[in-house]
Design a protein around this motif. Structure first.
Motif, PDB file in Angstrom:
ATOM      1  N   GLU A   1      41.870  76.537  -5.622  1.00  0.00           N
ATOM      2  CA  GLU A   1      43.121  76.582  -4.865  1.00  0.00           C
ATOM      3  C   GLU A   1      42.936  77.333  -3.546  1.00  0.00           C
ATOM      4  O   GLU A   1      43.465  76.950  -2.511  1.00  0.00           O
ATOM      5  CB  GLU A   1      44.227  77.237  -5.699  1.00  0.00           C
ATOM      6  CG  GLU A   1      44.826  76.338  -6.760  1.00  0.00           C
ATOM      7  CD  GLU A   1      45.467  75.088  -6.175  1.00  0.00           C
ATOM      8  OE1 GLU A   1      46.257  75.214  -5.210  1.00  0.00           O
ATOM      9  OE2 GLU A   1      45.164  73.980  -6.667  1.00  0.00           O
ATOM     10  N   VAL A   2      42.178  78.425  -3.602  1.00  0.00           N
ATOM     11  CA  VAL A   2      41.903  79.184  -2.377  1.00  0.00           C
ATOM     12  C   VAL A   2      41.113  78.337  -1.390  1.00  0.00           C
ATOM     13  O   VAL A   2      41.416  78.290  -0.193  1.00  0.00           O
ATOM     14  CB  VAL A   2      41.160  80.497  -2.703  1.00  0.00           C
ATOM     15  CG1 VAL A   2      40.530  81.092  -1.438  1.00  0.00           C
ATOM     16  CG2 VAL A   2      42.112  81.497  -3.326  1.00  0.00           C
TER      17      VAL A   2
ATOM     18  N   LEU B   1      37.295  85.852 -12.382  1.00  0.00           N
ATOM     19  CA  LEU B   1      38.161  84.920 -11.651  1.00  0.00           C
ATOM     20  C   LEU B   1      38.189  83.593 -12.400  1.00  0.00           C
ATOM     21  O   LEU B   1      37.263  83.260 -13.135  1.00  0.00           O
ATOM     22  CB  LEU B   1      37.624  84.710 -10.231  1.00  0.00           C
ATOM     23  CG  LEU B   1      37.564  85.954  -9.337  1.00  0.00           C
ATOM     24  CD1 LEU B   1      36.712  85.683  -8.118  1.00  0.00           C
ATOM     25  CD2 LEU B   1      38.968  86.362  -8.912  1.00  0.00           C
ATOM     26  N   SER B   2      39.224  82.823 -12.145  1.00  0.00           N
ATOM     27  CA  SER B   2      39.302  81.501 -12.772  1.00  0.00           C
ATOM     28  C   SER B   2      38.858  80.430 -11.791  1.00  0.00           C
ATOM     29  O   SER B   2      39.025  80.578 -10.570  1.00  0.00           O
ATOM     30  CB  SER B   2      40.727  81.206 -13.239  1.00  0.00           C
ATOM     31  OG  SER B   2      41.567  80.931 -12.124  1.00  0.00           O
ATOM     32  N   GLU B   3      38.297  79.347 -12.299  1.00  0.00           N
ATOM     33  CA  GLU B   3      37.869  78.227 -11.445  1.00  0.00           C
ATOM     34  C   GLU B   3      39.061  77.632 -10.708  1.00  0.00           C
ATOM     35  O   GLU B   3      38.940  77.246  -9.537  1.00  0.00           O
ATOM     36  CB  GLU B   3      37.178  77.161 -12.286  1.00  0.00           C
ATOM     37  CG  GLU B   3      35.833  77.604 -12.851  1.00  0.00           C
ATOM     38  CD  GLU B   3      35.090  76.463 -13.522  1.00  0.00           C
ATOM     39  OE1 GLU B   3      35.530  75.299 -13.390  1.00  0.00           O
ATOM     40  OE2 GLU B   3      34.056  76.729 -14.175  1.00  0.00           O
ATOM     41  N   VAL B   4      40.196  77.563 -11.380  1.00  0.00           N
ATOM     42  CA  VAL B   4      41.408  77.004 -10.749  1.00  0.00           C
ATOM     43  C   VAL B   4      41.805  77.844  -9.539  1.00  0.00           C
ATOM     44  O   VAL B   4      42.123  77.312  -8.464  1.00  0.00           O
ATOM     45  CB  VAL B   4      42.569  76.941 -11.765  1.00  0.00           C
ATOM     46  CG1 VAL B   4      43.880  76.556 -11.057  1.00  0.00           C
ATOM     47  CG2 VAL B   4      42.247  75.947 -12.868  1.00  0.00           C
ATOM     48  N   GLU B   5      41.770  79.159  -9.684  1.00  0.00           N
ATOM     49  CA  GLU B   5      42.130  80.065  -8.591  1.00  0.00           C
ATOM     50  C   GLU B   5      41.192  79.876  -7.402  1.00  0.00           C
ATOM     51  O   GLU B   5      41.636  79.796  -6.246  1.00  0.00           O
ATOM     52  CB  GLU B   5      42.065  81.504  -9.090  1.00  0.00           C
ATOM     53  CG  GLU B   5      42.460  82.549  -8.060  1.00  0.00           C
ATOM     54  CD  GLU B   5      42.338  83.964  -8.583  1.00  0.00           C
ATOM     55  OE1 GLU B   5      42.739  84.894  -7.865  1.00  0.00           O
ATOM     56  OE2 GLU B   5      41.814  84.146  -9.708  1.00  0.00           O
ATOM     57  N   VAL B   6      39.901  79.795  -7.676  1.00  0.00           N
ATOM     58  CA  VAL B   6      38.917  79.617  -6.608  1.00  0.00           C
ATOM     59  C   VAL B   6      39.153  78.300  -5.872  1.00  0.00           C
ATOM     60  O   VAL B   6      39.166  78.249  -4.631  1.00  0.00           O
ATOM     61  CB  VAL B   6      37.483  79.661  -7.178  1.00  0.00           C
ATOM     62  CG1 VAL B   6      36.475  79.219  -6.117  1.00  0.00           C
ATOM     63  CG2 VAL B   6      37.148  81.064  -7.674  1.00  0.00           C
TER      64      VAL B   6
ATOM     65  N   LYS C   1      41.128  86.176   0.533  1.00  0.00           N
ATOM     66  CA  LYS C   1      42.190  85.475  -0.205  1.00  0.00           C
ATOM     67  C   LYS C   1      42.044  85.663  -1.708  1.00  0.00           C
ATOM     68  O   LYS C   1      43.025  85.566  -2.451  1.00  0.00           O
ATOM     69  CB  LYS C   1      42.196  83.989   0.154  1.00  0.00           C
ATOM     70  CG  LYS C   1      42.835  83.690   1.499  1.00  0.00           C
ATOM     71  CD  LYS C   1      43.462  82.309   1.534  1.00  0.00           C
ATOM     72  CE  LYS C   1      44.273  82.133   2.808  1.00  0.00           C
ATOM     73  NZ  LYS C   1      44.942  80.805   2.855  1.00  0.00           N
ATOM     74  N   LEU C   2      40.811  85.934  -2.149  1.00  0.00           N
ATOM     75  CA  LEU C   2      40.592  86.219  -3.568  1.00  0.00           C
ATOM     76  C   LEU C   2      40.742  87.716  -3.859  1.00  0.00           C
ATOM     77  O   LEU C   2      40.529  88.162  -4.985  1.00  0.00           O
ATOM     78  CB  LEU C   2      39.193  85.738  -3.987  1.00  0.00           C
ATOM     79  CG  LEU C   2      39.017  84.211  -4.047  1.00  0.00           C
ATOM     80  CD1 LEU C   2      37.540  83.855  -4.208  1.00  0.00           C
ATOM     81  CD2 LEU C   2      39.837  83.605  -5.185  1.00  0.00           C
TER      82      LEU C   2
END
Length: 306
Positions: A104-105, A97-102, A188-189
């Motif tokens: 944002e969630v 997973l990317s830090e940005v994705e986490v 959500k992830l």
């Protein structure tokens, strides 16, 4: 022992909130003791305990925001939504997973959210606690409840497969299940998830640095310094505005009479009432009668004895 006030307990693992009250009753040799909100046995951290007349402010402490530090473990969901439960689904993470994705969630959970309480909880439905039904292998429909997430941010991340972990800091309203929040973050992830661990780091004005252990309380009782670790009961009410009354008004306060307020307050606002010397007397509520601001008694405290 005849004491009045609040002990900010550092709750150890393996004890329920009720267990903590029972142990303190034995240490302090007092019956009138109450905790300020249920913590799961595995959860550690801040648990304010009210003793004597301070049990009358339990409801106000319960209403205050709480803060937690916990870890979301991705790749496995459990029956209890935490690490103690049996595995429901296991699907390891294969792509990092990317830090940005986490982030944002996490941002998407800020504000008012709806949570479905977990089956393993103390909520009562038709006279039965959900965790009792869950242990019988039953699952019933639960209504979603609105809660507030005031702050939610990452403390650390290990996003490497197969089981990434995200440690978060949460400030939330009463009634928020961090276990469920962890599970919903996982959804959500797009992965099953559970709460690996949890520590309550604040309950209203009480923080970890204010807390004492059972051992420290026992020592304080034995050496006669217990008063030094008992916080005044109004410590939990300092977020309310205060007014002071003159000596002649004190009997009126103790007799539960309304008082004229010299300044305007919002209708329904709770107000701390003190004597001019600084003795905490009561909690009043602001009301308007014929356009004038008055205070009506909500809780009156006679602190000179039980």
């Amino acid at each position: 022992m005849d004491k009045i006030g609040i002990i900010p307990l550092l709750k150890p693992p393996g004890m329920t909130s009720h267990d903590c009250v029972g142990k303190l009753r034995r240490i302090l040799k007092m019956k009138k003791i109450g905790h300020t909100g249920t913590l799961d046995p595995s959860v550690i951290g801040v648990l304010p305990i009210c003793i004597g007349h301070a049990t009358r402010v339990v409801e106000y402490i319960q209403d205050l925001p709480k803060e937690y530090v916990g870890t979301v473990s991705l790749g496995r969901s459990t029956t209890t939504e935490d690490a103690d439960g049996e595995t429901v689904e296991e699907r390891s993470v294969t792509t990092p997973l990317s830090e940005v994705e986490v982030k944002e969630v996490l941002k998407s959970f800020l504000g008012t959210i709806d949570q479905v309480p977990p089956m393993y909880s103390a909520i009562k439905v038709n006279g039965r606690r959900l965790h009792e039904l869950a242990r019988e292998g039953k699952e019933i429909e639960r209504k979603a409840r609105s809660v507030q997430i005031y702050e939610l941010h990452v403390l650390s991340m290990d996003l490497n497969p197969p089981y990434p972990e995200i440690t978060i800091h949460v400030k939330c309203s009463k009634g928020t299940y961090i276990r469920t929040l962890c599970v919903d973050i996982g959804k959500k992830l797009k992965y099953p998830a559970h709460m690996k661990n949890l520590q309550r780091v604040a309950s209203g004005p009480f923080r970890l640095k204010d807390c004492v252990t059972f051992e420290q309380i026992q020592e304080a009782v034995e050496d006669g310094t217990i008063d030094s670790i008992i916080k005044p009961l109004d410590w939990a009410l300092l977020h309310y505005p205060e007014v002071r009354v003159n000596l002649g008004q004190v009997p009126d306060i103790y007799n539960g009479k309304k008082i004229r307020l010299e300044m305007d307050f919002t209708e329904g606002q709770l107000i701390r009432v003190y004597s001019m010397e600084g003795t905490f007397l009561a909690l009043y509520k602001a009301v308007y009668l014929e356009g004038e601001a008055w205070g009506k008694p909500e809780k009156v405290f006679r602190l000179e004895g039980e």
